[in-house]
Scaffold this active site. Structure first.
Site, PDB file in Angstrom:
ATOM      1  N   ASN A 136      -4.962   1.928  -1.532  1.00 47.30           N
ATOM      2  CA  ASN A 136      -5.469   0.562  -1.736  1.00 47.30           C
ATOM      3  C   ASN A 136      -6.275   0.450  -3.028  1.00 47.30           C
ATOM      4  O   ASN A 136      -6.772  -0.628  -3.359  1.00 47.30           O
ATOM      5  CB  ASN A 136      -6.315   0.086  -0.540  1.00 47.30           C
ATOM      6  CG  ASN A 136      -7.713   0.664  -0.552  1.00 47.30           C
ATOM      7  OD1 ASN A 136      -7.955   1.731  -1.106  1.00 47.30           O
ATOM      8  ND2 ASN A 136      -8.648  -0.036   0.062  1.00 47.30           N
TER       9      ASN A 136
ATOM     10  N   LYS B 195       0.815  -1.229   0.000  1.00 47.42           N
ATOM     11  CA  LYS B 195       0.000   0.000   0.000  1.00 47.42           C
ATOM     12  C   LYS B 195       0.849   1.280   0.000  1.00 47.42           C
ATOM     13  O   LYS B 195       0.427   2.287  -0.566  1.00 47.42           O
ATOM     14  CB  LYS B 195      -0.967   0.000   1.192  1.00 47.42           C
ATOM     15  CG  LYS B 195      -2.084  -1.018   1.023  1.00 47.42           C
ATOM     16  CD  LYS B 195      -3.067  -0.993   2.168  1.00 47.42           C
ATOM     17  CE  LYS B 195      -4.052  -2.154   2.046  1.00 47.42           C
ATOM     18  NZ  LYS B 195      -5.047  -2.176   3.114  1.00 47.42           N
TER      19      LYS B 195
ATOM     20  N   ALA C  43      -3.007  -0.454   7.977  1.00 46.42           N
ATOM     21  CA  ALA C  43      -4.452  -0.416   8.233  1.00 46.42           C
ATOM     22  C   ALA C  43      -4.803   0.765   9.135  1.00 46.42           C
ATOM     23  O   ALA C  43      -5.759   1.502   8.869  1.00 46.42           O
ATOM     24  CB  ALA C  43      -4.899  -1.731   8.877  1.00 46.42           C
TER      25      ALA C  43
ATOM     26  N   ASN D  73       0.543   1.209  20.150  1.00 42.09           N
ATOM     27  CA  ASN D  73       1.297   0.264  19.336  1.00 42.09           C
ATOM     28  C   ASN D  73       2.415  -0.380  20.130  1.00 42.09           C
ATOM     29  O   ASN D  73       2.949   0.212  21.072  1.00 42.09           O
ATOM     30  CB  ASN D  73       1.890   0.985  18.103  1.00 42.09           C
ATOM     31  CG  ASN D  73       2.377  -0.006  17.067  1.00 42.09           C
ATOM     32  OD1 ASN D  73       1.685  -0.987  16.770  1.00 42.09           O
ATOM     33  ND2 ASN D  73       3.554   0.226  16.507  1.00 42.09           N
TER      34      ASN D  73
HETATM   35  P1  NDP Z   1       1.091  -3.998   9.094  1.00 42.92           P
HETATM   36  O1  NDP Z   1       2.039  -5.124   8.927  1.00 42.92           O
HETATM   37  O2  NDP Z   1       1.302  -2.744   8.317  1.00 42.92           O
HETATM   38  O3  NDP Z   1       1.071  -3.557  10.654  1.00 42.92           O
HETATM   39  C1  NDP Z   1       0.963  -4.527  11.651  1.00 42.92           C
HETATM   40  C2  NDP Z   1       0.732  -3.855  13.015  1.00 42.92           C
HETATM   41  O4  NDP Z   1       0.487  -4.891  13.964  1.00 42.92           O
HETATM   42  C3  NDP Z   1       1.915  -3.057  13.536  1.00 42.92           C
HETATM   43  O5  NDP Z   1       1.446  -1.939  14.226  1.00 42.92           O
HETATM   44  C4  NDP Z   1       2.585  -4.056  14.500  1.00 42.92           C
HETATM   45  O6  NDP Z   1       3.303  -3.448  15.559  1.00 42.92           O
HETATM   46  C5  NDP Z   1       1.377  -4.758  15.060  1.00 42.92           C
HETATM   47  N1  NDP Z   1       1.688  -6.103  15.569  1.00 42.92           N
HETATM   48  C6  NDP Z   1       2.138  -7.163  14.859  1.00 42.92           C
HETATM   49  N2  NDP Z   1       2.300  -8.229  15.668  1.00 42.92           N
HETATM   50  C7  NDP Z   1       1.950  -7.818  16.909  1.00 42.92           C
HETATM   51  C8  NDP Z   1       1.933  -8.460  18.182  1.00 42.92           C
HETATM   52  N3  NDP Z   1       2.290  -9.753  18.312  1.00 42.92           N
HETATM   53  N4  NDP Z   1       1.518  -7.756  19.256  1.00 42.92           N
HETATM   54  C9  NDP Z   1       1.158  -6.454  19.130  1.00 42.92           C
HETATM   55  N5  NDP Z   1       1.166  -5.783  17.939  1.00 42.92           N
HETATM   56  C10 NDP Z   1       1.576  -6.461  16.854  1.00 42.92           C
HETATM   57  O7  NDP Z   1      -0.348  -4.607   8.826  1.00 42.92           O
HETATM   58  P2  NDP Z   1      -1.660  -3.824   8.376  1.00 42.92           P
HETATM   59  O8  NDP Z   1      -1.772  -2.598   9.197  1.00 42.92           O
HETATM   60  O9  NDP Z   1      -1.717  -3.660   6.912  1.00 42.92           O
HETATM   61  O10 NDP Z   1      -2.817  -4.863   8.763  1.00 42.92           O
HETATM   62  C11 NDP Z   1      -3.202  -5.078  10.115  1.00 42.92           C
HETATM   63  C12 NDP Z   1      -4.381  -6.034  10.154  1.00 42.92           C
HETATM   64  O11 NDP Z   1      -5.540  -5.421   9.611  1.00 42.92           O
HETATM   65  C13 NDP Z   1      -4.149  -7.308   9.353  1.00 42.92           C
HETATM   66  O12 NDP Z   1      -4.624  -8.375  10.125  1.00 42.92           O
HETATM   67  C14 NDP Z   1      -5.001  -7.118   8.119  1.00 42.92           C
HETATM   68  O13 NDP Z   1      -5.469  -8.350   7.617  1.00 42.92           O
HETATM   69  C15 NDP Z   1      -6.136  -6.281   8.657  1.00 42.92           C
HETATM   70  N6  NDP Z   1      -6.804  -5.464   7.618  1.00 42.92           N
HETATM   71  C16 NDP Z   1      -8.138  -5.671   7.372  1.00 42.92           C
HETATM   72  C17 NDP Z   1      -8.799  -4.921   6.428  1.00 42.92           C
HETATM   73  C18 NDP Z   1     -10.254  -5.177   6.185  1.00 42.92           C
HETATM   74  O14 NDP Z   1     -10.793  -4.667   5.189  1.00 42.92           O
HETATM   75  N7  NDP Z   1     -10.929  -5.887   7.056  1.00 42.92           N
HETATM   76  C19 NDP Z   1      -8.121  -3.875   5.645  1.00 42.92           C
HETATM   77  C20 NDP Z   1      -6.728  -3.713   5.989  1.00 42.92           C
HETATM   78  C21 NDP Z   1      -6.103  -4.502   6.937  1.00 42.92           C
HETATM   79  P3  NDP Z   1       4.839  -2.966  15.382  1.00 42.92           P
HETATM   80  O15 NDP Z   1       4.774  -1.615  14.733  1.00 42.92           O
HETATM   81  O16 NDP Z   1       5.348  -2.917  16.769  1.00 42.92           O
HETATM   82  O17 NDP Z   1       5.516  -3.987  14.520  1.00 42.92           O
END
Ligand code: NDP
Length: 271
Positions: free
Chosen positions: A87, A66, A131, A151
């Protein structure tokens, strides 16, 4: 020849977008096809170029492209610029335009489908990835009483919140700083569930009657929703509605026709 659209991501084979757009096209009588295209992690731009050269009219962009899609678009809408993420790509004869429909998808799911007003509510968004970026601006537009962004890596939340400071009051932090705070709407925008993890949230964050919303979706309740339920939360929603709503907005961007989302959400739930 029908107009061609696609979703480009990695991985992408699990995507429900082809089924959603096929259902929209059938219901609205639009003559189009919609396919899933896997792009190598270092080959997003090449895939976009070849799809466009083959006559593609537009594409949805999913993980992890994205931000690259934002850089690729020659012009982007205000909501995409605010999110710094795209997106939805539209291919004109001479330009690629970018948009971001994730935020409006979430808002429509919460307010229209779930009947929960955001105005005046205390809202928590967990996660500071792609997201979260897409939904902060549209959430602030709904005038919540407060918006907190937590976060795992606190600096990312602080930095992201600062980008939206001119649009409303949003505070970025780590999870520890939430101690004692309570929320009406708690949105999981992390990918923690993918690793079988939960964001480190205290059960006390939920007020009575709170909505727990997970952007993730699957065949059953997600890990976060199961946990929220164990804490006594009864209003639970996964991200399937958001997925269909963001797709409907992309469909509208491309075709200027707004499909009915309820039958498509019902169809996907039935599967
Ligand atoms: P990214 O990879 O860009 O970001 C992931 C985020 O999750 C980061 O803030 C990361 O923190 C955090 N994270 C990952 N693992 C953990 C953990 N074990 N504990 C706490 N925080 C954690 O992903 P996206 O933002 O693109 O997507 C996030 C979710 O949203 C996904 O599951 C995706 O499928 C869903 N989504 C759903 C949509 C829908 O239409 N329903 C649309 C877009 C996304 P850190 O910065 O510390 O690494």
């Amino acid at each position: 020849m029908p107009d061609r659209y696609a979703v480009i991501g990695n991985p992408v084979s699990h995507s429900k977008s082809p089924a959603i757009h096929a259902a929209f096209a059938l219901a609205t009588g639009q003559d189009l096809t919609y396919e899933a295209i896997l792009a190598p992690l270092d080959g997003f731009r090449a895939k976009v170029d070849s799809f466009r050269a083959a006559g593609g009219k537009g594409a949805n962009v999913t993980l992890p492209f994205k931000l690259e899609a934002f850089d690729l678009a020659a012009a982007s809408t205000e909501r995409a610029r605010a999110a710094h993420a795209v997106n939805t790509l539209s291919f004109d004869a001479d330009a690629v335009r970018g948009d971001n429909t994730d935020g409006i998808g979430l808002i429509r799911d919460i307010e229209t489908n779930l009947g929960v007003e955001i105005a005046g509510k205390r809202v928590l968004v967990m996660g500071a990835g792609g997201a979260a970026r897409g939904v902060l601006g549209p959430l602030l537009e709904r005038r919540p009483a407060s918006l907190a962004l937590a976060n795992r890596t606190p600096d990312k939340a602080i930095e992201l919140a600062a980008r939206f400071a001119t649009q409303g009051h949003v505070i970025g932090s780590g999870y520890g700083a939430l101690s004692g705070s309570r929320f009406d709407i708690v949105i999981n925008a992390t990918s923690a569930s993918l690793a079988g993890d939960l964001p480190p949230l205290a059960a006390s964050v939920f007020v009575a009657g709170a909505l727990a919303y997970d952007m993730m979706y699957g065949s059953g309740p997600t890990l976060f929703l199961r946990w929220a339920s164990e804490q006594g939360v009864t209003h639970l929603a996964d991200g399937l509605g958001m997925l269909v709503e963001q797709a409907a907005e992309s469909f509208f961007v491309w075709r200027a026709v707004r499909p009915d989302t309820a039958p498509v959400i019902a169809m996907l739930r039935a599967h």
